[in-house]
Design an enzyme around this catalytic site. Structure first.
Site, PDB file in Angstrom:
ATOM      1  N   HIS A  55      64.144  31.356 -24.913  1.00 34.23           N
ATOM      2  CA  HIS A  55      64.257  32.787 -25.208  1.00 34.23           C
ATOM      3  C   HIS A  55      64.907  33.587 -24.071  1.00 34.23           C
ATOM      4  O   HIS A  55      65.048  34.802 -24.192  1.00 34.23           O
ATOM      5  CB  HIS A  55      62.864  33.360 -25.484  1.00 34.23           C
ATOM      6  CG  HIS A  55      62.011  33.355 -24.254  1.00 34.23           C
ATOM      7  ND1 HIS A  55      61.439  32.205 -23.759  1.00 34.23           N
ATOM      8  CD2 HIS A  55      61.683  34.334 -23.389  1.00 34.23           C
ATOM      9  CE1 HIS A  55      60.785  32.490 -22.654  1.00 34.23           C
ATOM     10  NE2 HIS A  55      60.917  33.771 -22.396  1.00 34.23           N
ATOM     11  N   HIS A 114      67.760  38.085 -21.647  1.00 31.51           N
ATOM     12  CA  HIS A 114      66.499  37.891 -22.357  1.00 31.51           C
ATOM     13  C   HIS A 114      66.754  38.106 -23.842  1.00 31.51           C
ATOM     14  O   HIS A 114      67.153  39.197 -24.253  1.00 31.51           O
ATOM     15  CB  HIS A 114      65.438  38.866 -21.832  1.00 31.51           C
ATOM     16  CG  HIS A 114      64.041  38.349 -21.975  1.00 31.51           C
ATOM     17  ND1 HIS A 114      63.375  38.336 -23.167  1.00 31.51           N
ATOM     18  CD2 HIS A 114      63.210  37.799 -21.066  1.00 31.51           C
ATOM     19  CE1 HIS A 114      62.166  37.805 -22.979  1.00 31.51           C
ATOM     20  NE2 HIS A 114      62.040  37.469 -21.720  1.00 31.51           N
TER      21      HIS A 114
END
Lengths: 148, 84
Positions: free
Chosen positions: A57, A72
């Site tokens: 992620h 992110h």
């Protein structure tokens, strides 16, 4: 000066629009966020250098001068445990800017009730060192900001 | 140098939010503040890149060190963030 590329295609927005105070208040560092197109896609390295962290992620690429850029993919997406994300590289790899690092689906993130916004952050940088793009829409690989 | 050896209880380890809070608190100190994972080499606790690079996960043991005035209070604060 380091040219930082958009890792994904979408709308370039101020970090303050990220629904997480750690990013919105630039506590992690200054940068720009992207609201990605809601289709399965690849997120690419924003700079050339070493992939020092590669999570499903989120990833960090550090350039040869030691400047680290964090990407992110969505907010609180660590909770998904990698579901819907596929790593396309390995930690420690040297990559060119634009190299695909993670395949993911922003729509799937949104379907789980999470924000798919992508903060792109200059780690340990001074806010004044960042010159963001003035474009409202960026394509993957376009200039996102300069890091002086 | 005063230090604390703790087992990180933060669910996500020292990533994203806890990492940012940890570095923000450490950066307010005048003196040196370091963090090491297990028996590894200490890195600056004032660098978000260095702290994220440690890849501290839930259940990892870390050693936090600080010098100067207020070191004990700072270490308490940092330990609290790592365990929040």
């Amino acid at each position: 000066m380091l040219l930082v590329l958009a890792p994904v295609t979408g709308a370039a927005v101020d970090l303050s629009e990220v629904p997480d105070p750690v990013f919105a208040q630039s506590m992690v560092g200054p940068g720009v966020a992207i609201r990605p197109l809601g289709e399965a896609q690849e997120a690419v390295a924003p700079v050339h250098g070493t992939v020092v962290k590669l999570h499903a992620h989120a990833f960090v690429v550090v350039d040869p001068e030691g400047r680290g850029v964090l990407v992110h993919l969505g907010i609180d997406t660590v909770k998904l445990g990698g579901d819907g994300f596929a790593k396309l590289a390995a930690e420690g790899e040297h990559v060119a800017a634009g190299t695909p690092l993670v395949r993911w689906d922003p729509a799937r993130v949104e379907a789980k009730g999470l924000s798919s916004i992508v903060p792109v952050v200059a780690l340990d940088a001074d806010g004044a060192a960042i010159s963001p793009t003035t474009a409202a829409e960026v394509a993957q690989g376009d200039r996102l900001f300069d890091w002086a | 140098m005063p230090e604390r050896r703790i087992t990180v209880e933060s669910e996500v380890g020292l990533h994203a939010r806890p990492a940012a809070l940890f570095v923000e608190a450490a950066s307010k100190a005048e003196g040196n503040v370091t963090v090491a994972k297990g028996g590894g080499a200490p890195v600056s606790a004032k660098s978000i890149l260095a702290v994220m690079g440690l890849d501290v996960r839930n259940g990892d043991e870390i050693v936090i060190s600080a010098d100067g005035d207020g070191a004990e209070e700072l270490l308490d604060t940092l330990a609290g963030i790592a365990n929040a």
